[in-house]
Scaffold this motif. Structure first.
Motif, mmCIF file in Angstrom:
data_model
loop_
_atom_site.group_PDB
_atom_site.id
_atom_site.type_symbol
_atom_site.label_atom_id
_atom_site.label_comp_id
_atom_site.label_asym_id
_atom_site.label_seq_id
_atom_site.Cartn_x
_atom_site.Cartn_y
_atom_site.Cartn_z
ATOM 1 N N VAL A 489 -9.373 87.706 -66.583
ATOM 2 C CA VAL A 489 -7.962 87.268 -66.845
ATOM 3 C C VAL A 489 -7.308 86.923 -65.760
ATOM 4 O O VAL A 489 -7.260 87.548 -64.602
ATOM 5 N N GLY A 589 -9.328 89.644 -63.414
ATOM 6 C CA GLY A 589 -7.922 88.750 -63.549
ATOM 7 C C GLY A 589 -7.532 88.306 -62.051
ATOM 8 O O GLY A 589 -8.063 89.094 -60.986
ATOM 9 N N ALA A 593 -1.628 88.740 -63.193
ATOM 10 C CA ALA A 593 -2.641 89.424 -64.274
ATOM 11 C C ALA A 593 -3.286 90.783 -63.623
ATOM 12 O O ALA A 593 -3.619 91.549 -64.115
#
Length: 698
Positions: A489, A589, A593
């Protein structure tokens, strides 16, 4: 999320490496219903689902507990604040022969007053009691006209043998400690919502403390407490009934509707109606006696055909159909004599045991002068009273003190922290208890290090859709071994893990695939190629009570992360791919994120979590308001709470640069006896270091 899974969240910036070129790695358009509409107070809500979604008592009771938590969380009451002494004052008695009227006020918070009048029947009791709320009539608890008369209602109830507390909505009559602007948008700015401070929350708290007040009176039967009110008072009625099980009978008048949810800030605390509506909230009263009063001339005109049958279906599940009644009068918006007499009759049955066929008639009464009933007729509050709007600073201070007081020190206090703050954070983020992911495969392309599968993870219940690219390793592990998957992510979307051209994998993907990992890069809500299409409705958090009805972008992103994790945990993804269940899960991420994943992690239950703190100072309200806004997030301890709750998973936090406070992680991990599972680095770690940490045995 019921399988024994090792989960991993990695957050960093990557050096890119070529995997292959010439192919398009766009997943293509996805139909995400969240971009198509924005929920609001004046839309038609189809409540027919209530008769079919809940199959038995257990299902509804679980849902009712969730709604009760949601109401409390929206009011800023999770975890429940410490109750201060009421320091109640009752004075200025006026004798009417068979009942008396007095001025009454108490401190719901220190220096913050709930004000009203106490109507009491003569005699020793014990008597049932009634919370008597008012709506947005200009005269508040003193309104006396054809459509509504609060004093007449209170006096008649007292004559019938009830102790009645008629109390002010905040900003009316004696309650002047919150400044109410012309548009009734008091305390509505985004920072207050971030801290869980709202007009609706204060009124709900006043109602809860009003129950405490009534129960403190020796002549009151604490097990027979009712509440009733019309319009905004009807909203107060069903909210306190949902929030507090001590309410035994409820009668909301001219308010419960499937197509109008309430137009004042006091009726719209943030997060209140996400994935629900007033009709379902009202049903939380079940199996307690509930009386719905409607009128042909307002938004309750369909109660007999729509709202009441939906709520009745819940009472039927609980074998309590005899405890719900409804009536509709030919009238405009009201709590008029007809409505009052209907409520008197319902209360007589369920609070006094008088099941009589004829309605209880209202008796004309002499009403007292307003100036004789005001607690503070000259506007002077007691010494030590909070100044106008000082309640905001008090609530923030109390919230922080409560969090600090519960900071875990050992396993016992950690368990208590979880009990208090896990449901609070869950409600702030509006995380549902059940995800139902469906995986759609959209073809694959060959790359140097394996194969890339295009896919979309959907949630058909909410219409959410999360596009993703799944890299399959060339040298896949035998079926008998545990397959490993890394979910990636980035605040840039999938592109954050690709080269700038978007058709080549970055170094982290290459490293993971080389080690036999499956690597799934996703575009969470409003990121990457998954952004709002042209013409989508505006998502303005500060208009039309947006965050009362809709998740913010940050909350939607947390939702998407958990949806994708659940597709892995419950085997939906592996089945679509023809694989055995993934045994080790990585969620990766970058940038912002990192903090999205940190918020998701306590509910995604990863065994390994790597957080790129991105040098964010999350103690700064402005940062949260602009980049990570979620209503009530500060109230529930924000990222501090998440760092505690995620223990004892293996946690690596890096790129703090002395700005991101990790002390709560240290407290949580020390308390859980897993300090060896926590690593913190002020510097941004490279892919090699992170890969080594992930691949090691900790």
């Amino acid at each position: 999320m019921r399988y024994l899974i090792a989960g991993l969240v990695v957050l960093n910036t990557f050096v890119m490496a070529r995997v292959d070129g010439g192919m398009s790695l766009n997943v293509g358009p996805v139909d995400d219903k969240r971009f198509a509409s924005v929920r609001h107070l004046n839309m038609d809500y189809d409540v027919s689902y209530m008769a079919s979604r809940y199959k038995d008592r257990g299902q509804w009771e679980k849902r009712a507990a969730e709604i009760r938590e949601q109401v409390l969380g929206a009011a800023g009451l999770l975890p429940m604040p410490e109750k201060c002494p009421l320091n109640a004052r009752i004075f200025g008695k006026i004798d009417h022969g068979d009942y008396t009227v007095e001025k009454a006020f108490f401190e719901s918070y220190p220096g913050f007053y709930c004000t009203g009048n106490l109507y009491r029947p003569k005699g020793k009791g014990p008597f049932p009691a009634v919370l008597n709320t008012h709506g947005h009539w200009a005269d508040g608890r003193f309104v006396d006209n054809e459509s509504s008369s609060i004093p007449t209602r209170a006096a008649n109830l007292a004559k019938q043998g009830y102790v009645v507390f008629s109390y002010d909505m905040i900003g009316f009559n004696d309650s002047k400690q919150v400044i109410i602007p012309e548009k009734h948008d008091a305390l509505g700015d985004r920072r207050n919502r971030l801290w869980g401070v709202s007009l609706g929350g204060l009124q709900t708290w006043n109602s809860i403390r009003a129950i405490d007040f009534l129960q403190s009176l020796p002549e009151v039967d604490p097990n027979r407490i009712a509440v009733t009110g019309s319009s905004g008072g009807g909203t107060q009625t069903f909210l306190v009934t949902a929030a507090d099980p001590r309410i035994t009978v409820a009668a909301p008048v001219c308010m419960v509707s499937a197509h109008m949810q309430g137009g004042c800030r006091c009726e719209n605390p943030p997060n209140l109606r996400i994935d629900t509506n007033n009709v379902e909230i009202t049903a939380v009263a079940a199996p307690r006696p509930l009386f719905l009063v409607a009128a042909t001339g307002d938004w309750t005109k369909n109660t007999l055909e729509i709202e009441c049958p939906a709520i009745r279906s819940i009472y039927k599940l609980l074998d309590a159909e005899d405890r719900i009644s409804c009536v509709r009068f030919e009238a405009g918006h009201n709590y008029n004599k007809d409505s009052r007499e209907a409520v008197y009759t319902f209360f007589a049955r369920w609070l006094r045991g008088l099941d009589q066929p004829n309605p209880v008639k209202e008796i004309p009464v002499k009403l007292d002068k307003r100036e004789d009933l005001l607690c503070f007729p000259e506007g002077k509050l007691p010494d030590g009273s909070l100044a106008p709007n000082a309640i905001v600073d008090l609530l923030i201070e109390r919230s922080e003190k409560q969090l600090d007081a519960n900071r875990p020190k050992n396993r016992e206090t950690l368990a208590q922290f979880r009990k208090l703050y896990e449901p609070a954070l869950k409600r702030a983020l509006s995380i549902p208890s059940v995800f139902k992911p469906v995986v759609e495969l959209r073809g694959s392309v060959q790359v140097d290090d394996g194969e890339v599968q295009k896919l979309v993870v959907r949630d058909d219940v909410r219409g959410a859709a999360v596009p993703g690219l799944l890299w399959k390793p060339k040298n896949r592990v035998p079926v008998s071994s545990a397959n490993r998957i890394a979910i990636l992510v980035s605040d840039e979307g999938k592109q954050g893990f690709l080269e700038s051209g978007g058709d080549r994998a970055g170094l982290l993907i290459a490293k993971l695939v080389e080690k036999g990992w499956y690597a799934l890069a996703i575009d969470v809500f409003n990121s990457g190629e998954h952004v709002a299409p042209p013409g989508s409705p505006e998502r303005d958090y500060d208009k039309n009570f947006f965050d009362t009805y809709n998740r913010t972008d940050t909350a939607e992103r947390v939702y998407d992360i958990l949806l994708v994790l659940e597709s892995v945990y419950n085997g939906v993804l592996s089945r679509e791919l023809g694989l055995s269940l993934f045994g080790e899960v990585a969620l990766v991420g970058t940038g912002k994120a990192g903090l999205w994943c940190l918020l998701a992690a306590p509910f995604g239950k990863p065994a390994k979590l790597v957080v790129d703190a991105a040098q964010q100072d999350t103690s700064d309200d402005n940062l949260l308001l602009q980049q990570f806004y979620v209503p009530c997030l500060r109230r529930v301890g924000d990222f501090r709470t998440a760092m505690v709750l995620v223990s004892p998973c293996h946690l690596l936090i890096h790129n703090t640069k002395g700005k991101f406070d990790t002390s709560w992680a240290e407290s949580g991990y020390k308390a859980s006896g897993s300090a060896d599972r926590l690593r913190i680095s002020a510097e941004r770690l490279g892919v090699e270091e992170i890969s080594a940490w992930l691949s090691g045995t900790h």
